[in-house]
Design an enzyme around this catalytic site. Structure first.
Site, PDB file in Angstrom:
ATOM      1  N   SER A 142       0.855  -1.196   0.000  1.00 12.78           N
ATOM      2  CA  SER A 142       0.000   0.000   0.000  1.00 12.78           C
ATOM      3  C   SER A 142       0.883   1.236   0.000  1.00 12.78           C
ATOM      4  CB  SER A 142      -0.899   0.021   1.237  1.00 12.78           C
ATOM      5  OG  SER A 142      -1.617   1.241   1.316  1.00 12.78           O
ATOM      6  N   TYR A 153      -1.749  -0.146  10.418  1.00 10.62           N
ATOM      7  CA  TYR A 153      -1.821  -0.655   9.049  1.00 10.62           C
ATOM      8  C   TYR A 153      -0.605  -0.211   8.251  1.00 10.62           C
ATOM      9  CZ  TYR A 153      -3.550  -0.941   4.197  1.00 10.62           C
ATOM     10  OH  TYR A 153      -3.700  -1.191   2.856  1.00 10.62           O
TER      11      TYR A 153
END
Length: 258
Positions: A142, A153
């Protein structure tokens, strides 16, 4: 756009294949001639695979556990006689909130979801690729290694990037390529299983809106990407066309490098 025969004869595992990017990747790979195992912990993964064009099989496993990862990889190797390509797609932020607002169990949950499945599946697939003399691993990371309200995350995806580079260096001389894409915000159909099963609080909904604004404003193109715009780079990197690319993390986020 379908490139017919690009994955002809290839034995492929795609994780997180019941919905979103993973589903779209698995479907395209099957349509392009691959023999694809769709893996997900959602039991409807078998239904999704049954609708795919080409040779596709669904397999239900919890990849947050090493047992689940080894079972999925072994199932693919048994069915196909080996594994040529692994696409590690499992992951996704569960909650959006400032880091000070995260509780320790929530932090651990983010790491389990967005780092461990890729760690486990890479470890499980290596013996098969080593025995075959090569293979390709594509990790879906990501660009949110830089972003707001997703620190756990972000840390997990930073781990994916480090894993990609180190594994690529360690196994290049054994014919195994390891690469990653780093998607930005992506428009996708509504999820059949929500990212946060407990539901978002009013505060979390507000923090999510902040994230959406940050993602769009950080992109040079000022928008989310489409599923197709995420799928195409993954398939290219998994294919023999990318035979001289390894140890790279390709941002796919409209210019935002994360």
């Amino acid at each position: 756009m379908i490139f017919h025969g690009r994955f002809a004869g290839k034995a492929i595992v795609v994780t997180g294949a019941a919905q979103g990017i993973g589903q779209a990747v698995a479907e395209r790979m099957a349509a392009e001639g691959g023999r694809v195992l769709f893996v997900d912990r959602a039991d409807f993964v078998t239904e999704v695979a049954s609708r795919a064009t080409g040779e596709a099989t669904g397999f239900c496993a919890d990849l947050e556990t090493y047992e689940g990862a080894t079972q999925a990889i072994a199932a693919a190797a048994d069915k196909f006689g080996g594994i040529d390509v692994l696409v590690n797609n499992v992951g996704g932020a569960i909650r959006m909130r400032p880091y000070a607002e995260f509780e320790p169990p929530q932090i651990e949950a983010e790491i389990r979801r967005s780092l461990l499945p890729t760690l486990w599946c890479c470890h499980a697939v290596l013996p098969y690729m080593l025995a075959a003399g090569g293979g390709s691993i594509v990790n879906v990371s990501s660009n949110a290694t830089r972003g707001i309200h997703r620190v756990p995350y972000s840390a997990a995806k930073g781990g994916i990037n480090a894993l990609t580079l180190s594994l690529a260096m360690e196994y290049a001389d054994r014919g195994i390529r390891v690469v990653a894409t780093a998607p930005g915000g992506t428009e996708a159909p509504p999820r059949r299983i929500p990212r946060n099963a407990a539901g978002d609080t009013a505060a979390e909904q507000g923090w999510m809106a902040d994230v959406v604004e940050q993602v769009k404003s950080s992109s040079f193109l000022k928008r989310y990407g489409t599923l197709e715009e995420q799928v195409a780079p993954i398939l290219f990197l998994a294919s023999d066309e990318a035979s001289y690319i390894t140890g790279s993390v390709l941002p796919v986020a409209g210019g935002d490098l994360g």
